[in-house]
Design a protein around this motif. Structure first.
Motif, PDB file in Angstrom:
ATOM      1  N   ALA A  32      11.510   7.305 -42.559  1.00  0.00           N
ATOM      2  CA  ALA A  32      10.854   8.230 -41.856  1.00  0.00           C
ATOM      3  C   ALA A  32      11.240   7.967 -40.458  1.00  0.00           C
ATOM      4  O   ALA A  32      11.506   9.227 -39.545  1.00  0.00           O
ATOM      5  CB  ALA A  32       9.437   8.088 -41.756  1.00  0.00           C
ATOM      6  N   ALA A  33      11.317   7.074 -39.751  1.00  0.00           N
ATOM      7  CA  ALA A  33      11.917   6.785 -38.388  1.00  0.00           C
ATOM      8  C   ALA A  33      13.422   7.221 -38.095  1.00  0.00           C
ATOM      9  O   ALA A  33      13.904   8.011 -37.350  1.00  0.00           O
ATOM     10  CB  ALA A  33      12.064   5.459 -37.660  1.00  0.00           C
ATOM     11  N   ALA A  34      14.282   6.892 -39.244  1.00  0.00           N
ATOM     12  CA  ALA A  34      15.679   7.175 -39.069  1.00  0.00           C
ATOM     13  C   ALA A  34      16.085   8.511 -39.320  1.00  0.00           C
ATOM     14  O   ALA A  34      16.875   9.307 -38.816  1.00  0.00           O
ATOM     15  CB  ALA A  34      16.672   6.109 -39.986  1.00  0.00           C
ATOM     16  N   ALA A  35      15.154   9.159 -40.157  1.00  0.00           N
ATOM     17  CA  ALA A  35      15.310  10.723 -40.570  1.00  0.00           C
ATOM     18  C   ALA A  35      14.532  11.454 -39.452  1.00  0.00           C
ATOM     19  O   ALA A  35      14.550  12.831 -39.541  1.00  0.00           O
ATOM     20  CB  ALA A  35      14.890  10.988 -41.735  1.00  0.00           C
ATOM     21  N   ASP A  36      13.748  10.948 -38.681  1.00  0.00           N
ATOM     22  CA  ASP A  36      12.881  11.767 -37.664  1.00  0.00           C
ATOM     23  C   ASP A  36      12.058  12.787 -38.217  1.00  0.00           C
ATOM     24  O   ASP A  36      11.794  13.850 -38.007  1.00  0.00           O
ATOM     25  CB  ASP A  36      13.824  12.343 -36.737  1.00  0.00           C
ATOM     26  CG  ASP A  36      13.009  13.028 -35.404  1.00  0.00           C
ATOM     27  OD1 ASP A  36      12.058  12.255 -35.251  1.00  0.00           O
ATOM     28  OD2 ASP A  36      13.519  13.900 -34.841  1.00  0.00           O
ATOM     29  N   VAL A  37      11.174  12.050 -39.265  1.00  0.00           N
ATOM     30  CA  VAL A  37      10.295  12.896 -39.965  1.00  0.00           C
ATOM     31  C   VAL A  37       8.826  11.892 -40.272  1.00  0.00           C
ATOM     32  O   VAL A  37       9.050  10.846 -39.670  1.00  0.00           O
ATOM     33  CB  VAL A  37      10.632  13.129 -41.313  1.00  0.00           C
ATOM     34  CG1 VAL A  37      11.865  14.241 -41.293  1.00  0.00           C
ATOM     35  CG2 VAL A  37      10.997  12.084 -42.339  1.00  0.00           C
ATOM     36  N   GLY A  38       7.797  12.353 -40.652  1.00  0.00           N
ATOM     37  CA  GLY A  38       6.631  11.738 -40.931  1.00  0.00           C
ATOM     38  C   GLY A  38       6.704  10.953 -42.063  1.00  0.00           C
ATOM     39  O   GLY A  38       7.296  11.373 -43.211  1.00  0.00           O
ATOM     40  N   LEU A  39       5.809  10.155 -42.251  1.00  0.00           N
ATOM     41  CA  LEU A  39       5.664   9.410 -43.466  1.00  0.00           C
ATOM     42  C   LEU A  39       5.309  10.292 -44.772  1.00  0.00           C
ATOM     43  O   LEU A  39       5.828  10.163 -45.928  1.00  0.00           O
ATOM     44  CB  LEU A  39       4.432   8.221 -43.292  1.00  0.00           C
ATOM     45  CG  LEU A  39       4.962   6.876 -42.747  1.00  0.00           C
ATOM     46  CD1 LEU A  39       3.757   5.968 -42.373  1.00  0.00           C
ATOM     47  CD2 LEU A  39       6.071   6.019 -43.274  1.00  0.00           C
ATOM     48  N   GLY A  40       4.431  11.391 -44.368  1.00  0.00           N
ATOM     49  CA  GLY A  40       4.247  12.025 -45.459  1.00  0.00           C
ATOM     50  C   GLY A  40       5.213  13.135 -45.936  1.00  0.00           C
ATOM     51  O   GLY A  40       5.328  13.106 -47.078  1.00  0.00           O
TER      52      GLY A  40
END
Length: 339
Positions: A17-25
């Motif tokens: 999620a951090a590397a893709a710049d998205v949320g865990l959801g």
């Protein structure tokens, strides 16, 4: 060992999620195929996961067990008998209603808590029962955003609306302190946990309220907050006992602190209750077996665990406080003071 030779931990859903710049959801929806995700976002997440060698768990993909069958349990210290009794109550109730339990111990460390919560989210547990560290607000919010039900026990996390199950800490501490005041003690030491924890702050509040009720001032030099480790608790107890004007009684905030305090009393050549009275929060097995047996504020620990198992997957997501009454159990570690 050089860094390049160190074994690397497996990538987690949080890493992706951090590397893709998205949320865990979003990461969860990509790998569970549950919910809509834009094609470009899905591709980015899958590419990042491949680069990080991320492996979604079989449980996370729903291939082995229904997600609703799993409950994560985060305790702080598995050597503390309170958590053992709580887990016993939770496991028994969970098994009876067809749930499986994943047990984790955080050691009161926020970083370890983050790792375990991330692991439980990867396993897509239906709910998490936790004794939280009071930190990691965003992670707990992410868990709720994923649809994971969260039930805190004894403590809350500022800014997180979640159900909380506990005994009435303030009432229990107040009754313990009232007992000592009724016996004539006016210099009552308090040895408690960090005040950043809800349970610690409420127990200290009860101690103070009991003093205020009878118009007796609290000597702040007798109020000591410490970590829940035997080494630091022992040092803190020694500090109280070695004070120029030591307390005639001690109220300690849990059984780990109580064990350390009792050891410190005996190492100083003192006796309970002849030299100092002692009351402890938590009624664990050793409290009845020592001589003299210890006066305690008893929590319905197994009942709390069973309630947690039955509540975590059914509690409403908004904050609610579920309180059980504690009970003062008077034994022979307290005596009248005539000084």
């Amino acid at each position: 060992m050089p860094d390049e030779q160190r074994p690397r931990r497996p990538a987690t859903m949080k890493d992706v999620a951090a590397a893709a710049d998205v949320g865990l959801g979003t990461v969860s929806r990509v790998f569970s195929n549950n919910g809509k995700v834009a094609a470009s976002t899905r591709q980015r997440v899958e590419e990042v996961a491949a680069r990080l060698n991320y492996r979604p768990s079989a449980l996370g993909r729903g291939l082995k067990l229904s997600t609703a069958s799993n409950i994560g349990l985060l305790v702080t210290d598995i050597s503390n008998p309170f958590y053992g009794e709580f887990a016993e109550g939770l496991l028994g109730a969970a098994n009876a209603i067809g749930h499986h339990v994943i047990l984790c111990a955080t050691g009161e460390d926020p970083a370890t808590e983050r790792e375990y919560v991330d692991l439980l989210l990867q396993e897509r547990v239906g709910g998490i029962v936790a004794f939280p560290t009071s930190e990691n607000r965003e992670l707990w919010r992410s868990a709720q955003d994923l649809g994971t039900r969260v039930l805190f026990v004894d403590r809350t996390v500022p800014g997180i609306e979640a159900a909380c199950l506990s005994v009435d800490h303030q009432a229990g501490a107040r009754s313990a302190t009232e007992h000592l005041l009724a016996l004539g003690h006016r210099r009552i030491g308090y040895l408690g946990g960090p005040d950043r924890l809800t349970s610690g702050s409420m127990r200290e509040a009860g101690y103070r309220r009991a003093h205020a009720d009878v118009d007796v001032g609290v000597d702040e030099r007798l109020v000591v907050r410490t970590r829940f480790t035997r080494e630091t608790a022992y040092a803190s107890a020694v500090r109280l006992l070695d004070a120029p004007d030591p307390p005639s009684a001690l109220f300690v905030g849990n059984n780990v602190l109580g064990e350390a305090a009792l050891t410190a009393v005996r190492d100083r050549g003192l006796s309970v209750p002849d030299d100092i009275s002692l009351v402890m929060f938590d009624d664990v097995s050793w409290a009845k077996l020592v001589d003299p047996p210890v006066t305690v504020v008893a929590q319905p620990t197994r009942q709390l665990g069973a309630m947690a198992a039955r509540t975590v997957l059914t509690a409403r997501p908004e904050a609610q406080q579920l309180l059980l009454p504690p009970q003062l159990v008077v034994r022979r570690s307290t005596a009248a003071f005539y000084g």
